[in-house]
Design a protein around this motif. Structure first.
Motif, mmCIF file in Angstrom:
data_model
loop_
_atom_site.group_PDB
_atom_site.id
_atom_site.type_symbol
_atom_site.label_atom_id
_atom_site.label_comp_id
_atom_site.label_asym_id
_atom_site.label_seq_id
_atom_site.Cartn_x
_atom_site.Cartn_y
_atom_site.Cartn_z
ATOM 1 N N LEU A 1 0.856 -1.020 0.031
ATOM 2 C CA LEU A 1 0.068 0.046 0.024
ATOM 3 C C LEU A 1 0.918 1.182 -0.023
ATOM 4 N N LEU A 2 0.819 2.026 -1.066
ATOM 5 C CA LEU A 2 1.748 3.279 -1.180
ATOM 6 C C LEU A 2 0.987 4.519 -0.320
ATOM 7 N N SER A 3 1.917 4.665 0.774
ATOM 8 C CA SER A 3 1.331 5.862 1.668
ATOM 9 C C SER A 3 2.520 6.590 2.138
ATOM 10 N N PRO A 4 2.495 7.982 2.041
ATOM 11 C CA PRO A 4 3.420 8.907 2.320
ATOM 12 C C PRO A 4 3.794 8.770 3.736
ATOM 13 N N MET A 5 2.768 8.530 4.603
ATOM 14 C CA MET A 5 3.177 8.317 6.161
ATOM 15 C C MET A 5 3.691 7.151 6.763
ATOM 16 N N ALA A 6 3.917 6.076 5.987
ATOM 17 C CA ALA A 6 4.262 5.058 5.885
ATOM 18 C C ALA A 6 5.944 4.931 6.675
ATOM 19 N N ALA A 7 6.332 4.223 7.388
ATOM 20 C CA ALA A 7 7.347 4.053 7.866
ATOM 21 C C ALA A 7 8.690 3.207 7.308
ATOM 22 N N GLU A 8 7.970 2.323 6.535
ATOM 23 C CA GLU A 8 8.753 0.905 5.919
ATOM 24 C C GLU A 8 9.001 1.466 4.343
ATOM 25 N N PRO A 9 10.392 1.654 4.385
ATOM 26 C CA PRO A 9 10.799 2.174 3.020
ATOM 27 C C PRO A 9 11.025 0.954 1.807
ATOM 28 N N LEU A 10 10.533 1.425 0.773
ATOM 29 C CA LEU A 10 10.725 0.650 -0.472
ATOM 30 C C LEU A 10 11.997 -0.286 -0.650
ATOM 31 N N SER A 11 12.990 0.786 -0.468
ATOM 32 C CA SER A 11 14.395 0.234 -0.648
ATOM 33 C C SER A 11 14.884 -1.013 0.277
ATOM 34 N N ALA A 12 13.935 -1.242 1.166
ATOM 35 C CA ALA A 12 14.330 -2.408 2.060
ATOM 36 C C ALA A 12 13.839 -3.621 1.755
ATOM 37 N N GLN A 13 12.862 -3.632 0.504
ATOM 38 C CA GLN A 13 12.340 -4.732 0.211
ATOM 39 C C GLN A 13 13.253 -5.681 -0.572
ATOM 40 N N THR A 14 12.862 -7.056 -0.584
ATOM 41 C CA THR A 14 13.634 -7.952 -1.263
ATOM 42 C C THR A 14 12.593 -8.549 -2.386
ATOM 43 N N ALA A 15 12.951 -9.304 -3.559
ATOM 44 C CA ALA A 15 12.340 -9.931 -4.497
ATOM 45 C C ALA A 15 11.256 -10.845 -4.043
ATOM 46 N N ALA A 16 10.086 -10.983 -4.647
ATOM 47 C CA ALA A 16 9.126 -12.179 -4.707
ATOM 48 C C ALA A 16 8.535 -12.671 -5.773
#
Length: 242
Positions: free
Chosen positions: A172-187
């Motif tokens: 869910l794209l949210s400007p208030m989220a703390a989770e950065p996209l760059s920390a994600q791995t492949a799926a």
């Protein structure tokens, strides 16, 4: 490089073929002459080398020569669920998302939507966007055409998702989220939900989280409704290279 054309009928084996009207018109517009090489694809993943045999006022006949594999898809299947932005910006989302490798696009209507489509008007828009996707495939070299799903309300779409399957992540794209996209791995699969110009309501974000969506932050700048989903898709496409 030969011109590429989508054919909405299955291409099975070498031989003569009369092109469907839409494809024939494109060949005629380019004024291709008998003997001209072209590339055809039917959306299933492979493409065919072909040659124009004859040009008529309403018919173009070609010779299918050889099937070739076209492995140009992303390593993971990415679906963009986009609350439709206003004006014609959805056209740009469909075009660029197709170029970047999206497997499917789901147009949505949310509480704060400016563009609201339903009934026959929605059906016509979806058919138009499917044509935009086909044209983007012809230009970009893709041989799998992403499916543009029927317009739904966000609430109805979320309620129909069901349990998150193994191997799928939901963002869910949210400007208030703390989770950065760059920390994600492949799926193997990624489902991306992007809101409208005014963002999703708090209740809508809660409903998405209840369906297994993780809120993701794209950085310190606020991206437009037609920029955010493409930024994510671009990042996923580049991440899968090599």
């Amino acid at each position: 490089m030969p011109a590429r054309f989508y054919v909405d009928t299955p291409l099975a084996e070498p031989g003569e073929l009369s092109l469907p009207p839409s494809s024939a018109r494109h060949v005629q517009v380019l004024r291709l002459q008998p003997g001209a090489p072209i590339t055809l694809f039917d959306g299933t993943g492979d493409e065919w080398q072909a040659e124009v045999l004859a040009m008529g006022r309403s018919e173009v006949r070609v010779q299918l020569l050889q099937r070739q594999p076209a492995r140009r898809e992303l390593a993971q299947a990415v679906t963009l669920a986009v609350v439709m932005p206003a004006n014609d910006r959805m056209d740009g989302i469909v075009e660029k998302a197709t170029e970047l490798g999206a497997a499917a696009i789901q147009p949505l209507v949310a509480e704060r939507s400016v563009l609201r489509l339903a009934g026959e008007r929605a059906e016509k828009k979806v058919a138009h966007w499917q044509g935009v996707a086909v044209a983007a495939c012809e230009q970009s070299g893709r041989s799998v055409v992403p499916r543009i799903a029927a317009v739904q309300s966000l609430a109805a779409w979320l309620s129909g998702l069901g349990e998150r399957p193994e191997g799928q992540r939901r963002w869910l794209l949210s400007p208030m989220a703390a989770e950065p996209l760059s920390a994600q791995t492949a799926a193997p699969q990624t489902l991306v939900l992007s809101g409208p110009e005014g963002g999703l309501s708090a209740a809508e974000e809660d409903a998405a989280r209840a369906q297994g969506f993780m809120a993701m932050n794209l950085g310190p700048r606020i991206l437009r409704a037609d920029t955010a989903p493409l930024a994510v898709l671009g990042w996923l496409a580049l991440s899968s290279v090599g």
